[in-house]
Design a protein around this motif. Structure first.
Motif, PDB file in Angstrom:
ATOM      1  N   MET A 141       0.869  -1.113  -0.071  1.00  0.00           N
ATOM      2  CA  MET A 141      -0.086   0.033   0.052  1.00  0.00           C
ATOM      3  C   MET A 141       0.890   1.250  -0.046  1.00  0.00           C
ATOM      4  N   GLU A 142       0.323   2.422  -0.681  1.00  0.00           N
ATOM      5  CA  GLU A 142       1.064   3.398  -0.442  1.00  0.00           C
ATOM      6  C   GLU A 142       1.005   4.171   0.772  1.00  0.00           C
ATOM      7  N   ARG A 143      -0.047   4.586   1.147  1.00  0.00           N
ATOM      8  CA  ARG A 143      -0.241   5.279   2.684  1.00  0.00           C
ATOM      9  C   ARG A 143      -1.334   4.795   3.694  1.00  0.00           C
ATOM     10  N   ALA A 144      -0.765   4.471   4.742  1.00  0.00           N
ATOM     11  CA  ALA A 144      -1.704   3.893   5.823  1.00  0.00           C
ATOM     12  C   ALA A 144      -1.786   5.418   6.867  1.00  0.00           C
ATOM     13  N   VAL A 145      -2.983   5.678   7.191  1.00  0.00           N
ATOM     14  CA  VAL A 145      -3.199   6.497   8.153  1.00  0.00           C
ATOM     15  C   VAL A 145      -3.712   6.075   9.540  1.00  0.00           C
ATOM     16  N   VAL A 146      -2.932   6.286  10.605  1.00  0.00           N
ATOM     17  CA  VAL A 146      -3.333   6.029  12.047  1.00  0.00           C
ATOM     18  C   VAL A 146      -3.975   7.082  12.707  1.00  0.00           C
ATOM     19  N   LEU A 147      -5.028   6.980  13.182  1.00  0.00           N
ATOM     20  CA  LEU A 147      -5.719   8.103  13.908  1.00  0.00           C
ATOM     21  C   LEU A 147      -5.370   7.803  15.614  1.00  0.00           C
ATOM     22  N   GLY A 148      -4.723   8.491  16.002  1.00  0.00           N
ATOM     23  CA  GLY A 148      -4.418   8.273  17.370  1.00  0.00           C
ATOM     24  C   GLY A 148      -2.858   8.030  17.711  1.00  0.00           C
ATOM     25  N   GLY A 149      -2.192   8.767  18.515  1.00  0.00           N
ATOM     26  CA  GLY A 149      -0.658   8.441  18.481  1.00  0.00           C
ATOM     27  C   GLY A 149      -0.480   7.923  20.077  1.00  0.00           C
ATOM     28  N   SER A 150      -1.522   7.363  20.599  1.00  0.00           N
ATOM     29  CA  SER A 150      -1.253   6.640  21.775  1.00  0.00           C
ATOM     30  C   SER A 150      -0.518   5.309  21.751  1.00  0.00           C
ATOM     31  N   TYR A 151      -0.737   4.418  22.760  1.00  0.00           N
ATOM     32  CA  TYR A 151       0.155   3.429  22.760  1.00  0.00           C
ATOM     33  C   TYR A 151      -0.440   2.374  21.632  1.00  0.00           C
ATOM     34  N   ALA A 152      -1.874   2.042  21.522  1.00  0.00           N
ATOM     35  CA  ALA A 152      -2.221   1.138  20.537  1.00  0.00           C
ATOM     36  C   ALA A 152      -1.812   1.716  18.894  1.00  0.00           C
ATOM     37  N   GLY A 153      -1.900   3.106  18.895  1.00  0.00           N
ATOM     38  CA  GLY A 153      -1.775   3.676  17.499  1.00  0.00           C
ATOM     39  C   GLY A 153      -0.188   3.473  17.324  1.00  0.00           C
ATOM     40  N   LEU A 154       0.740   3.463  18.268  1.00  0.00           N
ATOM     41  CA  LEU A 154       2.101   3.397  17.927  1.00  0.00           C
ATOM     42  C   LEU A 154       2.372   2.208  17.522  1.00  0.00           C
ATOM     43  N   LEU A 155       1.801   1.144  18.131  1.00  0.00           N
ATOM     44  CA  LEU A 155       2.040  -0.460  17.995  1.00  0.00           C
ATOM     45  C   LEU A 155       1.584  -0.569  16.495  1.00  0.00           C
ATOM     46  N   ALA A 156       0.352   0.094  16.095  1.00  0.00           N
ATOM     47  CA  ALA A 156      -0.116  -0.400  14.768  1.00  0.00           C
ATOM     48  C   ALA A 156       1.005   0.484  13.684  1.00  0.00           C
ATOM     49  N   ALA A 157       1.244   1.665  14.051  1.00  0.00           N
ATOM     50  CA  ALA A 157       2.139   2.237  12.923  1.00  0.00           C
ATOM     51  C   ALA A 157       3.353   1.441  13.068  1.00  0.00           C
ATOM     52  N   ARG A 158       4.010   0.686  13.764  1.00  0.00           N
ATOM     53  CA  ARG A 158       5.184  -0.209  13.775  1.00  0.00           C
ATOM     54  C   ARG A 158       4.773  -1.168  12.809  1.00  0.00           C
ATOM     55  N   ILE A 159       3.789  -1.952  12.915  1.00  0.00           N
ATOM     56  CA  ILE A 159       3.467  -2.910  12.159  1.00  0.00           C
ATOM     57  C   ILE A 159       3.160  -2.435  10.845  1.00  0.00           C
ATOM     58  N   LEU A 160       2.554  -1.456  10.436  1.00  0.00           N
ATOM     59  CA  LEU A 160       2.169  -0.847   9.018  1.00  0.00           C
ATOM     60  C   LEU A 160       3.368  -0.454   8.495  1.00  0.00           C
ATOM     61  N   SER A 161       4.558  -0.076   9.200  1.00  0.00           N
ATOM     62  CA  SER A 161       5.716   0.405   8.555  1.00  0.00           C
ATOM     63  C   SER A 161       6.320  -0.679   7.759  1.00  0.00           C
ATOM     64  N   SER A 162       5.903  -1.947   7.928  1.00  0.00           N
ATOM     65  CA  SER A 162       6.721  -3.030   7.127  1.00  0.00           C
ATOM     66  C   SER A 162       5.937  -3.285   5.972  1.00  0.00           C
ATOM     67  N   HIS A 163       4.789  -2.676   5.854  1.00  0.00           N
ATOM     68  CA  HIS A 163       3.799  -2.820   4.775  1.00  0.00           C
ATOM     69  C   HIS A 163       3.266  -1.756   3.928  1.00  0.00           C
ATOM     70  N   ALA A 164       3.639  -0.403   4.521  1.00  0.00           N
ATOM     71  CA  ALA A 164       3.247   0.620   3.598  1.00  0.00           C
ATOM     72  C   ALA A 164       4.249   1.501   3.258  1.00  0.00           C
ATOM     73  N   ALA A 165       4.368   2.190   2.121  1.00  0.00           N
ATOM     74  CA  ALA A 165       5.375   3.219   1.688  1.00  0.00           C
ATOM     75  C   ALA A 165       5.512   4.302   2.695  1.00  0.00           C
ATOM     76  N   GLU A 166       4.220   4.789   3.214  1.00  0.00           N
ATOM     77  CA  GLU A 166       4.202   5.869   4.246  1.00  0.00           C
ATOM     78  C   GLU A 166       3.121   5.397   5.290  1.00  0.00           C
ATOM     79  N   VAL A 167       3.518   5.776   6.511  1.00  0.00           N
ATOM     80  CA  VAL A 167       2.692   5.692   7.521  1.00  0.00           C
ATOM     81  C   VAL A 167       2.537   7.102   8.120  1.00  0.00           C
ATOM     82  N   LEU A 168       1.374   7.694   8.183  1.00  0.00           N
ATOM     83  CA  LEU A 168       1.006   8.915   8.897  1.00  0.00           C
ATOM     84  C   LEU A 168       0.100   8.770  10.174  1.00  0.00           C
TER      85      LEU A 168
END
Length: 449
Positions: free
Chosen positions: A1-28
């Motif tokens: 995927m090109e971009r994944a957007v995570v709504l929320g930068g607390s604990y769960a959002g940070l873990l989701a961003a870490r996982i998505l960093s291996s699958h998306a060109a950009e994680v916001l």
């Protein structure tokens, strides 16, 4: 995927961003509070309360961020293992189990995870407030955002395009209303009213209790009166900054207040370790929170759902914080997201594979937490089928775990979310628990305490 957007930068959002960093060109990561500040995550107002990262959560955190346990300990956290982790049932201390727990405050833990996540080259942040989804052709294609200081419905909004949107907005999520506005149903909601109150205070840590990192005094499950002092739970943890974090919890009218002296008096009525800490210097005041109800949203019960959207953390399920499952449950959901994305799902389908995996771990946490909560007389149900039989079995296993190391290890593995609760009803475990109680002349947990 090109971009994944995570709504929320607390604990769960940070873990989701870490996982998505291996699958998306950009994680916001979109967060309305400053990501580097102390106030990140308005969906987690309880973040300054004592938190516990169970053993399974520690294992997953190390998998997501290799070497983070050593880093946390080096910077002031503590690692509780073996006899340094103590659990009391009433006044009786259980034998230690083979589980390890990171002992630190949630802001300290989140800050370290945030630094790791934001150091990833394809992860970016945006300080903004999300207002709505962008829906087209049966999928979510983006998010509408504005500056965080704008009104709830600002005239000017920007659109962030996304191949995948993750709702990690916590208990304050507005996803259900957004979905309805776009013609989708909200996920069915299960609720259990609790009326729980809890408070945390910090104390200067010196040489007292040198062999203790974490201790919890759990109420005797045979006590069914919310007014009984023994029905309150007390926990302490050695945290960074040479401090003890002490948390008191109670139901209904037996709830801890914010008065420092009342807090100390409560500690003085507990087991010996807590009585010793009551005389230490308090650092700051008492932080109070309330938890009115547990709830979970079951997305697997929907017949249709838009593509390009998943939910994680408290936005999906929020259970009684007394059992310390929240951080570990978020890590398990992040692991479910990783497994789903590694299965190379079709972009033409909704994320049913993720929701099924996430529901499996949410259902376990929900079952364990609500089963224990239903023992409270002011909690009125609904009761699951066979509840009374299972309650008696649980009391028997808990009583046996005080003096039998093998039964205790199975119970602790379940409580730390390493093993499914059905392990407690295996014939070998039940037989050993019954034999242990017969040998000690105990027929119920009340006698053990």
């Amino acid at each position: 995927m090109e971009r994944a957007v995570v709504l929320g930068g607390s604990y769960a959002g940070l873990l989701a961003a870490r996982i998505l960093s291996s699958h998306a060109a950009e994680v916001l990561i979109v967060e309305q509070d400053i990501l580097g500040g102390e106030t990140v995550g308005r969906g987690a107002p309880h973040r300054r309360q004592l938190h516990v990262l169970l053993d399974m959560g520690r294992v997953l955190l190390e998998r997501f961020f290799p070497g983070i346990t050593e880093e946390l300990v080096r910077d002031g956290a503590h690692l509780g293992t073996g006899s340094t982790v103590k659990l009391y049932i009433g006044d009786v201390m259980k034998i230690p189990a083979d589980n390890s727990m990171i002992s630190a405050t949630r802001p300290f833990l989140e800050d370290h995870i945030r630094r790791r996540v934001l150091a990833l080259p394809n992860v970016k942040t945006l300080t903004a407030r999300a207002h709505d989804l962008v829906s087209s052709g049966g999928r979510i294609s983006g998010v509408r955002v504005s500056s965080p200081g704008d009104s709830p419905a600002p005239a000017t909004q920007d659109t962030l395009e996304a191949d995948l949107v993750v709702d990690a907005m916590g208990r304050s999520t507005r996803l259900g209303k957004w979905l309805e506005q776009h013609g989708w149903q909200q996920a069915p909601l299960d609720r259990l009213k609790l009326d729980l109150g809890y408070a945390t205070a910090f104390f200067h840590r010196g040489d007292e209790l040198p062999d203790t990192v974490i201790a919890q005094v759990a109420p005797n499950p045979s006590s069914r009166s919310p007014e009984a002092p023994g029905n309150a739970s007390v926990a302490l943890a050695a945290v960074e900054g040479k401090r003890w974090a002490v948390a008191l919890t109670g139901y209904a009218t037996h709830r801890p207040g914010g008065d420092p002296e009342q807090f100390r008096d409560f500690m003085r009525q507990s087991v010996l370790p807590l009585r010793e800490l009551a005389e230490c210097d308090m650092v700051g005041g008492v932080e109070n929170s309330s938890f009115k109800e547990s709830w979970r949203r079951d997305f697997t019960r929907l017949s249709r759902f838009p593509r390009g959207l998943v939910v994680i953390g408290d936005a999906m399920a929020s259970v009684n914080p007394l059992y310390g499952q929240g951080l570990t449950l978020a890590a398990l959901q992040a692991s479910a997201l990783s497994a789903y994305l590694q299965s190379k799902p079709s972009p033409h389908d909704a994320a049913w594979g993720y929701f099924r995996r996430a529901a499996a771990v949410v259902n376990v946490a929900w079952q364990m937490a609500t089963f224990a909560d239903l023992a409270q007389p002011h909690v009125t149900g609904p009761y699951p089928r066979g509840y009374e039989v299972l309650r008696r079995v649980n009391e028997m296993v808990t009583a046996a775990s005080i003096s039998d190391s093998r039964v205790n290890q199975v119970l602790m593995d379940v409580l730390h979310l390493r093993t499914h609760p059905k392990a407690l009803t295996r014939p070998t475990v039940l037989l050993r628990a019954a034999q242990t109680l017969l040998c000690h002349g105990q027929s119920r947990i009340g006698r053990a305490g």
